[in-house]
Design an enzyme around this catalytic site. Structure first.
Site, mmCIF file in Angstrom:
data_model
loop_
_atom_site.group_PDB
_atom_site.id
_atom_site.type_symbol
_atom_site.label_atom_id
_atom_site.label_comp_id
_atom_site.label_asym_id
_atom_site.label_seq_id
_atom_site.Cartn_x
_atom_site.Cartn_y
_atom_site.Cartn_z
ATOM 1 N N GLY A 36 17.973 20.280 27.401
ATOM 2 C CA GLY A 36 18.124 19.262 25.898
ATOM 3 C C GLY A 36 18.348 21.155 24.862
ATOM 4 N N HIS A 37 18.954 21.677 25.376
ATOM 5 C CA HIS A 37 19.206 23.498 24.727
ATOM 6 C C HIS A 37 21.096 22.236 24.659
ATOM 7 C CE1 HIS A 37 15.788 25.961 25.921
ATOM 8 N NE2 HIS A 37 16.124 26.185 24.292
ATOM 9 N N GLY A 147 17.775 20.933 17.086
ATOM 10 C CA GLY A 147 17.259 19.825 17.938
ATOM 11 C C GLY A 147 16.219 19.398 17.610
HETATM 12 P P1 AMP Z 1 14.238 26.793 21.352
HETATM 13 O O1 AMP Z 1 15.427 27.883 22.631
HETATM 14 O O2 AMP Z 1 13.366 25.893 21.894
HETATM 15 O O3 AMP Z 1 14.157 27.399 20.010
HETATM 16 O O4 AMP Z 1 15.226 25.688 20.732
HETATM 17 C C1 AMP Z 1 16.780 26.216 20.456
HETATM 18 C C2 AMP Z 1 17.037 24.660 20.128
HETATM 19 O O5 AMP Z 1 17.076 23.821 20.478
HETATM 20 C C3 AMP Z 1 16.080 25.039 19.543
HETATM 21 O O6 AMP Z 1 17.438 23.799 17.371
HETATM 22 C C4 AMP Z 1 15.381 23.527 19.153
HETATM 23 O O7 AMP Z 1 15.242 22.465 18.405
HETATM 24 C C5 AMP Z 1 16.567 22.663 20.259
HETATM 25 N N1 AMP Z 1 15.728 22.225 21.390
HETATM 26 C C6 AMP Z 1 14.727 22.887 22.150
HETATM 27 N N2 AMP Z 1 14.423 21.337 23.463
HETATM 28 C C7 AMP Z 1 15.065 20.288 22.917
HETATM 29 C C8 AMP Z 1 15.011 19.083 23.182
HETATM 30 N N3 AMP Z 1 14.454 18.885 24.384
HETATM 31 N N4 AMP Z 1 16.010 18.560 22.730
HETATM 32 C C9 AMP Z 1 16.712 18.532 21.783
HETATM 33 N N5 AMP Z 1 16.641 19.666 21.575
HETATM 34 C C10 AMP Z 1 15.958 20.825 22.037
#
Ligand code: AMP
Length: 282
Positions: A36-37, A147
């Site tokens: 996702g990241h 995301g």
């Molecule tokens: P985090 O490390 O969880 O704070 O996420 C960092 C970025 O990655 C944020 O903008 C999230 O929305 C994005 N993100 C996390 N998981 C996903 C996913 N499955 N699909 C798309 N973007 C994601």
């Protein structure tokens, strides 16, 4: 790939690129990276001449009873993934660098932060907007990538950029999912085998509800049905199951275009969130 740990060094690193008119892209993350990241990173790589990814588990967006201490951290693995995906700079500041003694500013977005996760996690979005403001100040991006997995966060950051007149383009990236529909999340690592089998019910239930929304169907009854379906599937608690306007995140009474289903639910100790655009579901 450069690894930078201080704000001063970070600003110095982007300065020459900015002066040369190179487009700078920032992907803010809390590490424990997954596909996702990497979808955000790949899009930034397509759009920008200089790609910065930040790794920072931000203490101020966790409440006292949340999982800050146990949040998965694996910097060596993250760095390897980012290097392989063509990232130019990784910005991984310490908490002391981000919040020095005497730190006294909070950036608050009102309105959009009131419902959904904002209602369940008091102070969470203040932590997010404050840290994202600082990351923007340190990395000085032209574009930043977020995301749709954290859809409310994306809308809150868009509002902040608009209201603070920051000239940063906010780019939203669709949710990346496992084959069985579970949205990728660093927190999926908490799930045991049993919980992992239940977890896809989150997206199945949202899609089932979204698929029924037409004509004069009663939205509240659909949300109650969704909540019950999740509990029946094995979820232990549902924080919210709601249908809201995609742009304003306001509650809606009746079916119309531009709606989104939002859900947050617990499998034992693990809180999962997800959302889907109703118009995307046939
Ligand atoms: P985090 O490390 O969880 O704070 O996420 C960092 C970025 O990655 C944020 O903008 C999230 O929305 C994005 N993100 C996390 N998981 C996903 C996913 N499955 N699909 C798309 N973007 C994601």
């Amino acid at each position: 790939m450069r690894i930078i740990r201080t704000a001063v060094e970070m600003r110095d690193a982007v300065e020459p690129a900015r002066n040369d008119g190179v487009v700078v892209g920032l992907v803010p993350t809390m590490g424990a990276l997954h596909a996702g990241h990497l979808a955000l990173v790949r899009r930034a790589r397509l759009d920008c001449g200089l790609v910065v990814v930040s790794l920072f588990v931000n203490p101020t967006q966790f409440n006292a009873n949340e999982d800050f201490d146990s949040y998965p951290r694996n910097e060596a693995h993250d760095l390897e993934l980012l290097e392989r995906n063509g990232v130019d700079i990784v910005y991984a500041p310490t908490a002391a660098e981000m919040y020095p003694d005497g730190f006294g500013v909070t950036v608050t977005v009102t309105g959009l932060t009131e419902g959904l996760c904002g209602a369940r996690r008091p102070g969470h979005f203040d932590g997010v907007t404050t840290v994202v403001s600082k990351l923007f100040a340190h990395c000085r991006p032209d574009a930043a990538y977020f995301g749709e997995k954290d859809y409310q966060q994306l809308k809150v950051v868009e509002r902040m950029v608009l209201d603070l007149d920051l000239s940063i383009r906010i780019v939203g990236i669709p949710v990346v999912r496992e084959r069985d529909g579970l949205a990728l999340s660093s927190r999926n690592a908490y799930l045991n085998v049993y919980e992992r089998r239940i977890a896809p019910a989150l997206q199945d239930t949202m899609r089932a509800v979204a698929g029924r929304l037409s004509g004069d169907v009663e939205l509240e009854a659909q949300c109650r049905w969704g909540r019950d379906a999740l509990l029946a599937a094995g979820f232990d608690e549902v924080d919210y199951f709601e249908i809201r306007d995609s742009k304003t995140l306001q509650s809606v009474e009746a079916c119309r275009p531009g709606l989104r289903v939002f859900v947050a639910a617990w499998l034992r100790e693990t809180r999962l969130i997800d959302n889907v655009a109703v118009d995307e579901v046939e």
